[in-house]
Design an enzyme around this catalytic site. Structure first.
Site, PDB file in Angstrom:
ATOM      1  N   SER A  75      47.661  51.229  33.561  1.00  0.00           N
ATOM      2  CA  SER A  75      48.641  50.313  34.145  1.00  0.00           C
ATOM      3  C   SER A  75      48.412  48.853  33.751  1.00  0.00           C
ATOM      4  O   SER A  75      49.369  48.123  33.488  1.00  0.00           O
ATOM      5  CB  SER A  75      48.629  50.425  35.677  1.00  0.00           C
ATOM      6  OG  SER A  75      48.951  51.733  36.082  1.00  0.00           O
ATOM      7  N   HIS A 121      47.428  45.071  37.863  1.00  0.00           N
ATOM      8  CA  HIS A 121      48.816  44.993  37.403  1.00  0.00           C
ATOM      9  C   HIS A 121      49.222  43.547  37.128  1.00  0.00           C
ATOM     10  O   HIS A 121      49.761  43.221  36.062  1.00  0.00           O
ATOM     11  CB  HIS A 121      49.755  45.591  38.451  1.00  0.00           C
ATOM     12  CG  HIS A 121      49.580  47.062  38.621  1.00  0.00           C
ATOM     13  ND1 HIS A 121      50.319  47.802  39.526  1.00  0.00           N
ATOM     14  CD2 HIS A 121      48.754  47.951  38.001  1.00  0.00           C
ATOM     15  CE1 HIS A 121      49.958  49.076  39.453  1.00  0.00           C
ATOM     16  NE2 HIS A 121      49.014  49.184  38.549  1.00  0.00           N
TER      17      HIS A 121
END
Length: 206
Positions: free
Chosen positions: A127, A178
């Site tokens: 991610s 993220h």
């Protein structure tokens, strides 16, 4: 020139997807990717082992590991859809280093942000690198006046907002990685991406 760019194969992105899938299948056949201890023993991010044990390889290996089938399917789908666009924009070599640096950088910043809880957090997944890809594309699209191939600024903003919302509304998600990946991706795009020069008639007929 644009039509040729569209046909160029993004084989580095394909290789990244292949490595993720192959390692996932290996882990599933030798244990369980949903077992935290098993994942740590095979390279997942665990800050005490990095900071106190000097196992810096985890900053890299963890970006090719995923907790369960849904985790890898979601990440590889996004990477499959968006990664080839950025690889064509940057070129194969730049994209290779871009992806890895975003993933490792996201892990480092996440570890720093979560330093107070680092003994209880085990993380893995692509991610951070994928958010880096999105950040790089966001910069490239902005430089190209809101569009790059079939991508627009609006589409990327929707992807970012939805992905961050899903992360913050779910449990067990490393949101710090993220956001870090997104910021690093924009910064790396600023360094590595160059808008193609328009071809003149002289170039075309020369």
């Amino acid at each position: 020139m644009e039509d040729w760019d569209r046909r160029k194969k993004a084989y580095v992105n394909f290789c990244f997807i292949a490595v993720n899938v192959i390692y996932f299948l290996y882990l599933e056949t030798t244990g369980s990717t949903e077992n935290t201890e098993f994942m740590v023993s095979h390279g997942a991010m665990y800050a005490p082992y990095v900071l106190e044990g000097g196992e810096y390889f985890r900053l890299l290996t963890s970006i090719f590991m995923h907790f369960g089938i849904n985790h890898i399917m979601n990440n590889m789908l996004i990477l499959f859809i968006l990664g080839d666009n950025l690889e064509r924009a940057l070129g194969h070599v730049k994209y290779f280093f871009f992806y890895l640096l975003c993933g490792v950088g996201a892990n480092i910043l996440s570890m720093i942000i979560n330093i107070g809880e680092y003994r209880t957090i085990v993380s893995a997944g692509a991610s951070g690198a994928i958010f880096g890809v999105i950040g790089g594309l966001l910069y490239a699209v902005a430089v190209n006046r809101g569009r790059l191939e079939d991508l627009s600024t609006r589409q990327l903003v929707v992807v970012i907002v939805c992905s961050l919302y899903f992360g913050f509304s779910s449990t067990g998600v490393d949101n710090a990685a993220h956001i870090a990946g997104l910021v690093i991706g924009i910064f790396m795009g600023l360094i590595l991406y160059r808008k193609p020069k328009k071809r003149t008639n002289v170039d075309i007929w020369g």
